[in-house]
Design a protein around this motif. Structure first.
Motif, PDB file in Angstrom:
ATOM      1  N   ARG A 217       0.644   9.652   7.241  1.00  0.00           N
ATOM      2  CA  ARG A 217      -0.484   8.761   7.521  1.00  0.00           C
ATOM      3  C   ARG A 217      -0.011   7.469   8.163  1.00  0.00           C
ATOM      4  NH1 ARG A 217      -3.817   7.544   2.433  1.00  0.00           N
ATOM      5  NH2 ARG A 217      -4.179   9.794   2.636  1.00  0.00           N
TER       6      ARG A 217
ATOM      7  N   HIS B  81       0.851  -1.187   0.000  1.00  0.00           N
ATOM      8  CA  HIS B  81       0.000   0.000   0.000  1.00  0.00           C
ATOM      9  C   HIS B  81       0.888   1.239   0.000  1.00  0.00           C
ATOM     10  CE1 HIS B  81      -3.637   2.316   0.746  1.00  0.00           C
ATOM     11  NE2 HIS B  81      -3.075   2.901   1.790  1.00  0.00           N
ATOM     12  N   TYR B  82       0.618   2.147  -0.939  1.00  0.00           N
ATOM     13  CA  TYR B  82       1.337   3.421  -0.996  1.00  0.00           C
ATOM     14  C   TYR B  82       0.517   4.477  -0.259  1.00  0.00           C
ATOM     15  CZ  TYR B  82       4.417   1.485  -4.600  1.00  0.00           C
ATOM     16  OH  TYR B  82       5.347   0.720  -5.296  1.00  0.00           O
ATOM     17  N   MET B  83       1.178   5.257   0.570  1.00  0.00           N
ATOM     18  CA  MET B  83       0.481   6.278   1.350  1.00  0.00           C
ATOM     19  C   MET B  83       1.458   7.370   1.764  1.00  0.00           C
ATOM     20  SD  MET B  83       0.065   4.621   5.161  1.00  0.00           S
ATOM     21  CE  MET B  83      -0.232   2.917   4.752  1.00  0.00           C
TER      22      MET B  83
ATOM     23  N   LEU C 259       6.003  10.052   0.257  1.00  0.00           N
ATOM     24  CA  LEU C 259       5.301   8.770   0.205  1.00  0.00           C
ATOM     25  C   LEU C 259       6.113   7.652   0.843  1.00  0.00           C
ATOM     26  CD1 LEU C 259       3.729   8.447  -3.373  1.00  0.00           C
ATOM     27  CD2 LEU C 259       2.617   9.126  -1.249  1.00  0.00           C
TER      28      LEU C 259
END
Length: 316
Positions: free
Chosen positions: A76, A70-72, A150
């Motif tokens: 976060r 998952h890229y975030m 990111l």
């Protein structure tokens, strides 16, 4: 009603209203008397309660230790780990209009012979099963703006699923794990008749909920590089308690046990970004899993090319 597409067994209405009336032929009436309607498009995943997968996802999940990513934004990830939460969002926040085109579609005259299925407000989180961490396309696609740092987070799927199912016991929800289907061009997804005909011809006698999830399981061919795995929460009784940002967070996660690796964005650090050492200190529960991507690492410049030597190289 704004639009109704009648395909004998079911039709799709783009606004909530009275069900479309469809005349049933004797053949259809005979089929309707069959006992039960087994859902063969989605099936329960192993012994996980209220967790269902499609065939594409099941095939991939047979691997011993499936990993999804998952890229975030980095901030976060800090929030997730600091508060022991994982956040699902409303698909209404998706930027691609083709992904949410059928989000509010009412289903009637279904293959399972329900009179009508009105989709509830669902929550989703998207992953990729691609293990290629140095993909320029991924780093660019998920970057909301140039100022955002990111991270790519690699999860052990089954360990994460164990926690999600356990933490969902306090909620009345089903979890669908869907491997996206990239077999259609944009024009077929955009055209309701073409799209619904394709769905009908490739579906068994499934219930309204499963058919609705299947409508959300297609993406255009141009996005096939994503190899997306989508987790979808579907409420069964009460509505999902979204916050003002249309987000729903499940708390109680132990990230130390489900995260395999974290990769910081491969770019020179501008002011305000977190270095690898700083991230290890701030995320100490997973400090041994934090890495820096060197995708854009500078290469030593070539000082000289001797064309005379190159001309002597024999061609294959």
């Amino acid at each position: 009603l704004d639009r109704c597409i009648d395909l004998r067994l079911f039709c799709f209405c783009t606004e909530i209203g009275n069900p479309c009336r469809t005349e049933r032929t004797p053949e259809v009436e005979a089929e309707a008397t069959m006992a039960g309607t087994k859902n063969t498009d989605f099936e329960q995943f192993e012994n996980y309660r209220n967790c269902f997968v499609n065939a594409k996802a099941k095939e991939w999940l047979q691997s011993k230790d499936a990993v999804i990513c998952h890229y975030m934004p980095y901030v976060r990830l800090e929030q997730w780990i600091g508060n022991s939460i994982m956040t699902f969002v409303s698909p209404s926040k998706w930027s691609d209009p083709f992904e949410k085109k059928y989000l509010d579609t009412v289903l009637t005259n279904l293959p399972s012979y329900e009179k009508k299925y009105t989709p509830p407000r669902i929550a989703c989180i998207c992953f990729t099963k691609s293990q290629y961490k140095d993909s320029v396309a991924f780093w660019k696609k998920f970057k909301p703006d140039e100022s955002t740092q990111l991270v790519r987070v690699e999860f052990s799927f089954k360990k994460m699923l164990d926690q999600i199912i356990e933490l969902l016991k306090n909620y009345s929800m089903k979890l669908y794990v869907v491997a996206m289907d990239y077999s259609l061009q944009q024009k077929k997804i955009k055209n309701e008749i073409d799209f619904v005909t394709h769905i009908k011809n490739n579906s068994k006698k499934i219930d309204g909920e499963s058919l609705f999830i299947k409508l959300l399981s297609y993406k255009r061919k141009s996005y096939s590089y994503e190899r997306e795995i989508r987790m979808i929460l579907v409420p069964q009784k009460r509505k999902i308690p979204f916050d003002d940002r249309k987000c729903f967070s499940i708390d109680g996660f132990n990230y130390e046990s489900i995260i395999k690796n974290v990769w910081l964005e491969p770019i020179r650090l501008p002011s305000g970004w977190v270095s690898k050492d700083a991230a290890k200190e701030r995320l100490n529960v997973i400090e041994d899993k934090i890495n820096q991507s060197f995708l854009y690492e500078e290469q030593e410049a070539c000082k000289k090319i001797d064309w005379r030597k190159i001309s002597k190289i024999k061609k294959d």
